[in-house]
Design a protein around this motif. Structure first.
Motif, short mmCIF file in Angstrom:
data_model
loop_
_atom_site.label_atom_id
_atom_site.label_comp_id
_atom_site.label_asym_id
_atom_site.label_seq_id
_atom_site.Cartn_x
_atom_site.Cartn_y
_atom_site.Cartn_z
N GLU A 254 -76.10 30.41 -21.13
CA GLU A 254 -76.53 30.93 -22.42
C GLU A 254 -77.75 31.83 -22.20
O GLU A 254 -78.75 31.39 -21.63
CB GLU A 254 -76.89 29.80 -23.38
CG GLU A 254 -77.27 30.26 -24.77
CD GLU A 254 -77.37 29.11 -25.75
OE1 GLU A 254 -76.32 28.56 -26.12
OE2 GLU A 254 -78.49 28.75 -26.13
N PHE B 199 -85.48 26.16 -22.03
CA PHE B 199 -84.92 27.14 -21.10
C PHE B 199 -85.04 26.58 -19.68
O PHE B 199 -86.02 25.91 -19.35
CB PHE B 199 -85.67 28.48 -21.16
CG PHE B 199 -85.43 29.28 -22.42
CD1 PHE B 199 -84.29 29.09 -23.19
CD2 PHE B 199 -86.35 30.23 -22.83
CE1 PHE B 199 -84.08 29.83 -24.34
CE2 PHE B 199 -86.15 30.98 -23.97
CZ PHE B 199 -85.02 30.78 -24.73
N ASP B 200 -84.05 26.89 -18.87
CA ASP B 200 -84.13 26.55 -17.44
C ASP B 200 -84.86 27.65 -16.67
O ASP B 200 -85.62 27.35 -15.75
CB ASP B 200 -82.72 26.37 -16.86
CG ASP B 200 -81.99 25.20 -17.49
OD1 ASP B 200 -82.36 24.06 -17.18
OD2 ASP B 200 -81.07 25.44 -18.29
N ARG C 169 -83.07 21.01 -25.69
CA ARG C 169 -82.63 22.37 -25.33
C ARG C 169 -82.46 23.24 -26.56
O ARG C 169 -82.84 24.42 -26.56
CB ARG C 169 -81.32 22.27 -24.55
CG ARG C 169 -80.65 23.61 -24.28
CD ARG C 169 -79.55 23.47 -23.24
NE ARG C 169 -78.64 22.38 -23.55
CZ ARG C 169 -77.64 22.46 -24.42
NH1 ARG C 169 -77.44 23.59 -25.09
NH2 ARG C 169 -76.83 21.44 -24.63
N LEU C 170 -81.89 22.69 -27.63
CA LEU C 170 -81.59 23.47 -28.82
C LEU C 170 -82.72 23.48 -29.84
O LEU C 170 -82.73 24.31 -30.75
CB LEU C 170 -80.30 22.95 -29.46
CG LEU C 170 -79.05 23.08 -28.58
CD1 LEU C 170 -77.88 22.33 -29.20
CD2 LEU C 170 -78.70 24.54 -28.36
N ARG D 147 -79.64 27.63 -19.52
CA ARG D 147 -80.15 28.57 -20.52
C ARG D 147 -81.21 29.46 -19.90
O ARG D 147 -82.13 28.99 -19.22
CB ARG D 147 -80.75 27.82 -21.72
CG ARG D 147 -79.77 26.92 -22.45
CD ARG D 147 -80.39 26.39 -23.73
NE ARG D 147 -80.26 27.32 -24.83
CZ ARG D 147 -81.21 27.57 -25.71
NH1 ARG D 147 -82.38 27.00 -25.62
NH2 ARG D 147 -81.01 28.42 -26.70
N VAL E 259 -80.63 34.08 -23.92
CA VAL E 259 -81.33 34.17 -25.20
C VAL E 259 -82.43 35.22 -25.11
O VAL E 259 -83.29 35.14 -24.24
CB VAL E 259 -81.95 32.81 -25.59
CG1 VAL E 259 -82.65 32.90 -26.94
CG2 VAL E 259 -80.88 31.72 -25.61
N GLN F 127 -71.67 26.44 -18.50
CA GLN F 127 -71.93 27.52 -19.45
C GLN F 127 -73.28 28.16 -19.16
O GLN F 127 -74.22 27.48 -18.75
CB GLN F 127 -71.93 26.98 -20.87
CG GLN F 127 -70.62 26.36 -21.32
CD GLN F 127 -70.71 25.84 -22.73
OE1 GLN F 127 -71.14 26.54 -23.64
NE2 GLN F 127 -70.29 24.60 -22.93
N MET G 265 -74.96 23.09 -19.24
CA MET G 265 -75.31 24.45 -19.65
C MET G 265 -76.63 24.85 -19.02
O MET G 265 -77.54 24.04 -18.91
CB MET G 265 -75.42 24.55 -21.17
CG MET G 265 -75.85 25.91 -21.67
SD MET G 265 -76.04 25.97 -23.47
CE MET G 265 -74.32 25.92 -23.98
#
Length: 303
Positions: free
Chosen positions: A122, A140-141, A14-15, A93, A124, A120, A91
């Motif tokens: 996020e 990213f989801d 993810r990151l 994203r 972006v 969470q 999370m």
């Protein structure tokens, strides 16, 4: 194999970086790296491609990622069924090109958070190509991207049309263009133009609209939000989809306004995209449904 190993590999994916994942997980980078390598040895595959710029999912890892997510979701459901009140939050994203931020994105996040207080979200800001890459790699989801009517939709993604609009010229109310009912290309060329950088759909649209002609002076920027701020500060005019301007706080305050473009019939579509997968994390599916519902309330296309 331990659950935290799967959570670690999901965080690295993810990151996009072992370092950033270690910071989020509050682990040392060597400890995280060793944990991932232990999982790779146990599975007999290299899940990550390690480069100087960061770690990305390997082809083998991409094939296994949906199953890793399935396992993590199953663990979440088990914890929930067992009545665990302090389970680890997940999370979601979302990558966005900064379109329809206030009338769509903010209410969606607010509604989703009310229903998922432990999850969470996020958001972006990125260019369309970056969003597609992150969706493909699991970073990213969901992705919010603009398409011009007739553009091809990339293979491997599910795409839902949320909003449809027209390109408009965004100006200050005291601009000479604001006194017009519609703006011609010649009118626009007489003003400083704030253009989106190459890689944005509206950059491609403006290039086609001007047919190689240049404005009196131009700026370039990333994303609609900075473009609108520059308009509000009197630096010039920009061209955006109408759904990116209507309902914006600056428009509601009377700091910016918009005018249609004479003779233009182009449609701009705001698309919600996600990678095709056999299973989707529950939180990501719920957020997807909130986006679709909010878009319908705004007059967008039915799902």
């Amino acid at each position: 194999m331990r659950t935290e190993q799967l959570e670690y590999i999901a965080a690295v994916t993810r990151l996009g970086s072992l370092r950033r994942a270690a910071e989020e997980l509050r682990l040392s980078q060597p400890a995280l790296s060793e944990t991932v390598r232990n999982l790779e040895r146990e599975l007999g595959v290299d899940l990550l491609e390690r480069k100087r710029s960061g770690a990305t999912m390997s082809a083998e890892g991409q094939e296994l990622l949906p199953r890793i997510i399935d396992v993590l979701d199953a663990v979440d459901r088990l914890r929930s069924a067992a009545g665990e009140q302090h389970r680890i939050s997940r999370m979601v994203r979302v990558g966005t090109v900064n379109a329809a931020t206030v009338p769509l994105l903010i209410p969606v996040v607010r509604e989703f958070r009310a229903a998922h207080p432990l999850t969470q979200v996020e958001v972006v800001a990125a260019q369309q190509t970056e969003i597609h890459r992150a969706l493909s790699e699991g970073g990213f989801d969901l992705g919010l991207v603009n398409h011009l009517d007739g553009d091809d939709v990339p293979a491997g993604f599910e795409s839902t049309e949320l909003l449809s609009g027209r390109p408009v010229v965004c100006v200050r109310p005291d601009s000479p263009l604001a006194s017009l009912t519609a703006v011609t290309v010649d009118d626009l060329l007489a003003q400083p133009v704030i253009a989106m950088r190459s890689g944005y759909v509206m950059h491609r649209y403006v290039h086609r609209l001007l047919q190689g002609r240049g404005p009196s002076f131009s700026y370039s920027t990333d994303g609609a939000e900075m473009g609108k701020l520059m308009v509000a500060e009197g630096l010039g005019a920009t061209v955006l989809p109408d759904f990116s301007v209507i309902g914006d706080p600056l428009e509601r305050q009377g700091t910016i306004t918009y005018r249609p473009i004479t003779g233009d019939t182009t449609r701009v579509l705001l698309m919600l995209q996600r990678r095709r997968a056999e299973s989707v994390p529950r939180a990501a599916q719920d957020l997807y449904e909130v986006f679709v519902r909010r878009a319908r309330e705004l007059g967008g296309s039915p799902p």
